[in-house]
Design a protein around this motif. Structure first.
Motif, mmCIF file in Angstrom:
data_model
loop_
_atom_site.group_PDB
_atom_site.id
_atom_site.type_symbol
_atom_site.label_atom_id
_atom_site.label_comp_id
_atom_site.label_asym_id
_atom_site.label_seq_id
_atom_site.Cartn_x
_atom_site.Cartn_y
_atom_site.Cartn_z
ATOM 1 N N VAL A 118 0.843 -1.200 0.000
ATOM 2 C CA VAL A 118 0.000 0.000 0.000
ATOM 3 C C VAL A 118 0.881 1.254 0.000
ATOM 4 C CG1 VAL A 118 -1.744 1.308 1.267
ATOM 5 C CG2 VAL A 118 -1.880 -1.199 1.175
ATOM 6 N N GLY A 119 1.881 1.265 0.874
ATOM 7 C CA GLY A 119 2.801 2.404 0.902
ATOM 8 C C GLY A 119 3.557 2.555 -0.405
ATOM 9 N N ALA A 120 3.929 1.422 -1.020
ATOM 10 C CA ALA A 120 4.663 1.463 -2.283
ATOM 11 C C ALA A 120 3.807 2.040 -3.413
ATOM 12 C CB ALA A 120 5.145 0.066 -2.654
ATOM 13 N N MET A 121 2.501 1.784 -3.381
ATOM 14 C CA MET A 121 1.608 2.374 -4.393
ATOM 15 C C MET A 121 1.624 3.898 -4.299
ATOM 16 S SD MET A 121 -1.717 -0.078 -4.240
ATOM 17 C CE MET A 121 -1.495 -1.777 -3.733
ATOM 18 N N VAL A 122 1.562 4.401 -3.071
ATOM 19 C CA VAL A 122 1.617 5.858 -2.883
ATOM 20 C C VAL A 122 2.982 6.384 -3.351
ATOM 21 C CG1 VAL A 122 1.473 7.742 -1.204
ATOM 22 C CG2 VAL A 122 0.023 5.712 -0.938
ATOM 23 N N GLY A 123 4.040 5.674 -2.983
ATOM 24 C CA GLY A 123 5.375 6.074 -3.422
ATOM 25 C C GLY A 123 5.519 6.039 -4.930
ATOM 26 N N ALA A 124 4.907 5.045 -5.568
ATOM 27 C CA ALA A 124 4.967 4.945 -7.029
ATOM 28 C C ALA A 124 4.279 6.121 -7.699
ATOM 29 C CB ALA A 124 4.328 3.630 -7.486
ATOM 30 N N GLY A 309 5.979 -1.025 -21.439
ATOM 31 C CA GLY A 309 6.481 -0.862 -20.081
ATOM 32 C C GLY A 309 5.501 -1.388 -19.048
ATOM 33 N N ILE A 310 4.222 -0.985 -19.160
ATOM 34 C CA ILE A 310 3.206 -1.441 -18.204
ATOM 35 C C ILE A 310 2.970 -2.939 -18.360
ATOM 36 C CG2 ILE A 310 0.767 -1.276 -17.576
ATOM 37 C CD1 ILE A 310 0.875 1.681 -18.239
ATOM 38 N N GLY A 311 2.883 -3.407 -19.614
ATOM 39 C CA GLY A 311 2.606 -4.814 -19.852
ATOM 40 C C GLY A 311 3.628 -5.734 -19.224
ATOM 41 N N LEU A 312 4.906 -5.439 -19.425
ATOM 42 C CA LEU A 312 5.952 -6.296 -18.866
ATOM 43 C C LEU A 312 5.962 -6.269 -17.338
ATOM 44 C CD1 LEU A 312 8.942 -5.625 -21.298
ATOM 45 C CD2 LEU A 312 7.709 -7.778 -20.989
ATOM 46 N N LEU A 313 5.754 -5.088 -16.746
ATOM 47 C CA LEU A 313 5.783 -4.979 -15.284
ATOM 48 C C LEU A 313 4.567 -5.652 -14.647
ATOM 49 C CD1 LEU A 313 7.183 -1.368 -14.801
ATOM 50 C CD2 LEU A 313 8.306 -3.518 -14.211
ATOM 51 N N VAL A 314 3.412 -5.608 -15.315
ATOM 52 C CA VAL A 314 2.221 -6.297 -14.800
ATOM 53 C C VAL A 314 2.386 -7.811 -14.945
ATOM 54 C CG1 VAL A 314 -0.236 -6.711 -15.225
ATOM 55 C CG2 VAL A 314 0.623 -4.376 -15.116
ATOM 56 N N LEU A 315 2.846 -8.267 -16.101
ATOM 57 C CA LEU A 315 3.037 -9.701 -16.320
ATOM 58 C C LEU A 315 4.100 -10.275 -15.381
ATOM 59 C CD1 LEU A 315 2.861 -9.784 -20.220
ATOM 60 C CD2 LEU A 315 1.178 -10.726 -18.617
ATOM 61 N N LEU A 443 5.600 10.865 -15.793
ATOM 62 C CA LEU A 443 4.195 10.459 -15.777
ATOM 63 C C LEU A 443 4.057 8.976 -16.076
ATOM 64 C CD1 LEU A 443 1.135 10.951 -15.797
ATOM 65 C CD2 LEU A 443 1.338 11.687 -18.180
ATOM 66 N N ALA A 444 4.631 8.541 -17.207
ATOM 67 C CA ALA A 444 4.491 7.154 -17.630
ATOM 68 C C ALA A 444 5.203 6.202 -16.669
ATOM 69 C CB ALA A 444 5.039 6.991 -19.043
ATOM 70 N N GLY A 445 6.371 6.611 -16.173
ATOM 71 C CA GLY A 445 7.094 5.770 -15.231
ATOM 72 C C GLY A 445 6.326 5.559 -13.941
ATOM 73 N N SER A 446 5.660 6.609 -13.459
ATOM 74 C CA SER A 446 4.832 6.479 -12.259
ATOM 75 C C SER A 446 3.674 5.519 -12.497
ATOM 76 C CB SER A 446 4.284 7.847 -11.842
ATOM 77 O OG SER A 446 5.307 8.674 -11.348
ATOM 78 N N VAL A 447 3.029 5.647 -13.667
ATOM 79 C CA VAL A 447 1.899 4.770 -13.997
ATOM 80 C C VAL A 447 2.360 3.313 -14.074
ATOM 81 C CG1 VAL A 447 0.216 4.181 -15.787
ATOM 82 C CG2 VAL A 447 0.605 6.570 -15.185
ATOM 83 N N ALA A 448 3.498 3.061 -14.747
ATOM 84 C CA ALA A 448 4.008 1.695 -14.889
ATOM 85 C C ALA A 448 4.397 1.106 -13.534
ATOM 86 C CB ALA A 448 5.204 1.690 -15.836
ATOM 87 N N THR A 449 5.055 1.905 -12.689
ATOM 88 C CA THR A 449 5.455 1.426 -11.365
ATOM 89 C C THR A 449 4.243 1.164 -10.486
ATOM 90 O OG1 THR A 449 7.475 2.761 -11.561
ATOM 91 C CG2 THR A 449 6.939 1.903 -9.383
ATOM 92 N N LEU A 450 3.238 2.046 -10.568
ATOM 93 C CA LEU A 450 2.001 1.846 -9.809
ATOM 94 C C LEU A 450 1.310 0.556 -10.249
ATOM 95 C CD1 LEU A 450 -0.211 2.778 -7.854
ATOM 96 C CD2 LEU A 450 -1.178 4.137 -9.730
ATOM 97 N N ALA A 451 1.253 0.309 -11.561
ATOM 98 C CA ALA A 451 0.626 -0.911 -12.075
ATOM 99 C C ALA A 451 1.336 -2.147 -11.528
ATOM 100 C CB ALA A 451 0.647 -0.908 -13.597
ATOM 101 N N ASN A 452 2.665 -2.094 -11.450
ATOM 102 C CA ASN A 452 3.432 -3.209 -10.909
ATOM 103 C C ASN A 452 3.076 -3.470 -9.452
ATOM 104 O OD1 ASN A 452 6.228 -3.982 -9.378
ATOM 105 N ND2 ASN A 452 6.144 -4.973 -11.369
ATOM 106 N N TRP A 453 3.015 -2.414 -8.657
ATOM 107 C CA TRP A 453 2.733 -2.581 -7.232
ATOM 108 C C TRP A 453 1.276 -2.977 -6.980
ATOM 109 C CZ3 TRP A 453 6.065 -3.521 -3.669
ATOM 110 C CH2 TRP A 453 7.372 -3.047 -3.792
#
Length: 509
Positions: A118-124, A309-315, A443-453
């Motif tokens: 949860v904290g990591a999502m906010v950090g992302a 970026g999002i696809g690989l981090l989610v998978l 912007l995109a990096g935050s979205v991709a990192t959030l998707a991962n977390w």
């Protein structure tokens, strides 16, 4: 979301515009010793020559080779991912002791374990904007502070409230670290070393997990929390001795600093003219539009890299790796192994070794082929685990076939972790940091990192329930995800080995 960039020639910026873009926190200017008055010269040739003379008299003259300079910078920021891994591995060896000492229920401890996500999502969410306005190094300093406070809160906890607060603070810091470190490494590394140095991020995470597993077997949980302070405590002063990302400095309009930073990273005897000019061209190109809106992410030059970026981090997370690592002890017990804690440490050691092999292979074999091998190996090993668990249910625990199935499931789990570490563990973070254009990276990096977390949180929360329902069914689902990951890589993921960041980003236009 808006990103301020000035248009016009690189030499014609007004001082007021430059002041507006000057970062809030600009640390680590040690490499400017003797060159502080060069800010207004603007003549690269003469400045480079004078730098050679002046820097030879300082201690920084020992940094002469690209490999040494970029490697040392990477080793310092790698303390962040070690903290990341230590946070993830902390809850596994400490569960029984924390529950007995503080009188927690299993559900309360489960909340403690999941709060880091949860904290990591906010950090992302915050990581992109923090790194945009105070720089990559400043972001790591900011991330280190809540990590230190969080570990102190856990070590002095008398009830669940301090545990929860500490875990949330740790998670926030880890969320920022998980985005900033791979981006910083990608931006400082020479193109022929970017894969190897980038994979140090994931290698450090696995080392942190293994350290938590091993130390947790020998020291009390409060002492282990105090030990958790060390990586970030060392990281903060270390950041003052490395240069800021030259690409971020150029984006902020600090071209003098960008050139000096790149010169330090490449060695004082290296001609950086071509590379710095390419960085300037990329920054100028991205500066033609002053605002990037969410609607514009639908354009191909943004949509394709963002999807990859999002696809690989989610998978990466949907593959179930965190379910296996977080619940390794219970999975090993289900498979019939008696000393599950020792087996968990062994699994962590295997992951470190396999990730180390990936570090060596990345700039030799390439990202794409390693991802294909990794996802294919994961699919086959998860199929073996699923079949073994399904077959176990058909035999009594005293039969030889039951024990054979138990051994096969363990072999499959080890093969899965090795396969994951050979590609899908490290490479998605590397590719994310390579393919995102500079003007949407925050912007995109935050979205991709959030998707991962978010995916990590979902997998972690559901894994125990799914394993209770059906171990074979759970691993069948993870196997299907791995098969889809293989198809995704084969059809859409490009090779980025041996190309500059600017070349990679131009290829999506």
């Amino acid at each position: 979301m808006s990103f301020r960039e000035e248009s016009g020639s690189e030499d014609g910026r007004s001082s007021s515009a430059a002041d507006l873009k000057r970062p809030f926190l600009h640390t680590g200017s040690w490499y400017r010793m003797g060159a502080g008055g060069a800010g207004g010269s603007g003549v690269m040739g003469s400045r480079q020559s004078s730098l050679m003379d002046k820097m030879m008299m300082s201690s920084t003259a020992v940094i002469k080779e690209t490999a040494i300079s970029a490697f040392l910078c990477t080793m310092i920021v790698a303390l962040g991912p070690i903290q990341f891994g230590f946070t993830g591995g902390y809850s596994s060896p400490t569960q029984s002791d924390i529950i007995s000492d503080l009188g927690l229920s299993i559900s309360e401890f489960s909340i403690f374990g999941s709060l880091s996500n949860v904290g990591a999502m906010v950090g992302a969410i915050a990581s992109g904007q923090i790194s945009e306005y105070i720089g990559r190094k400043g972001s790591l300093m900011i991330a280190s502070i809540p990590n230190i406070i969080g570990w102190l809160a856990i070590s002095f906890a008398k009830d669940s409230s301090f545990l929860y607060m500490g875990r949330l603070l740790e998670g926030f810091g880890v969320g920022v670290i998980s985005y900033v470190v791979p981006v910083y490494i990608a931006e400082i590394a020479p193109q022929n070393m970017r894969g190897a140095l980038g994979s140090v991020n994931q290698l450090s995470v696995t080392i942190g997990i293994l350290l938590a597993y091993i130390l947790g077997m020998f020291v009390p949980w409060r002492v282990l929390a105090v030990i958790g302070i060390l990586p970030c405590t060392i990281l903060i002063p270390g950041l003052f001795f490395i240069p800021e990302s030259p690409r971020w400095l150029a984006k902020m309009g600090l071209l003098e600093d960008a050139e000096l930073s790149l010169q330090v990273l490449r060695g004082f005897e290296t001609d950086i003219t071509a590379e710095i000019n390419e960085i300037k061209r990329a920054v100028q190109s991205s500066s033609k539009r002053t605002t990037i809106r969410f609607a514009e992410l639908k354009l191909k030059r943004y949509r394709v890299p963002l999807t990859l970026g999002i696809g690989l981090l989610v998978l990466q997370q949907l593959s179930g790796i965190n379910a296996v690592l977080f619940y390794a002890s219970s999975i090993f017990k289900t498979a019939g192994l008696t000393d599950s804690d020792l087996a968990t440490c062994g699994l962590g050691a295997i992951q470190v070794v396999a990730t180390g092999i990936t570090t060596w292979l990345l700039d030799r074999a390439g990202r794409r082929i390693l991802l294909i091998i990794s996802t294919a190996g994961m699919s086959l090993s998860l199929l073996l685990v699923a079949v073994a668990f399904f077959m176990e249910g058909a035999y009594s625990e005293s039969s030889n076939l039951y024990h054979i199935m138990s051994i096969l499931s363990l072999v499959g789990l080890v093969a899965f972790v090795i396969s994951f570490s050979l590609g899908l563990g490290a490479i998605p973070w590397i590719i994310m940091s390579e393919i995102l254009p500079v003007n949407i990276k925050s912007l995109a990096g935050s979205v991709a990192t959030l998707a991962n977390w978010l995916t990590s949180f979902a997998i972690t929360m559901t894994a125990n329930l799914l394993l209770t329902w059906s171990s074979g069914g759970t691993f069948t689902f993870y196997m299907l995800v791995s098969v889809f990951s293989l198809v995704f890589v084969v059809l859409w993921v490009p090779e980025t080995k041996g190309r500059t960041l600017e070349e990679i980003q131009w290829s999506f236009r």
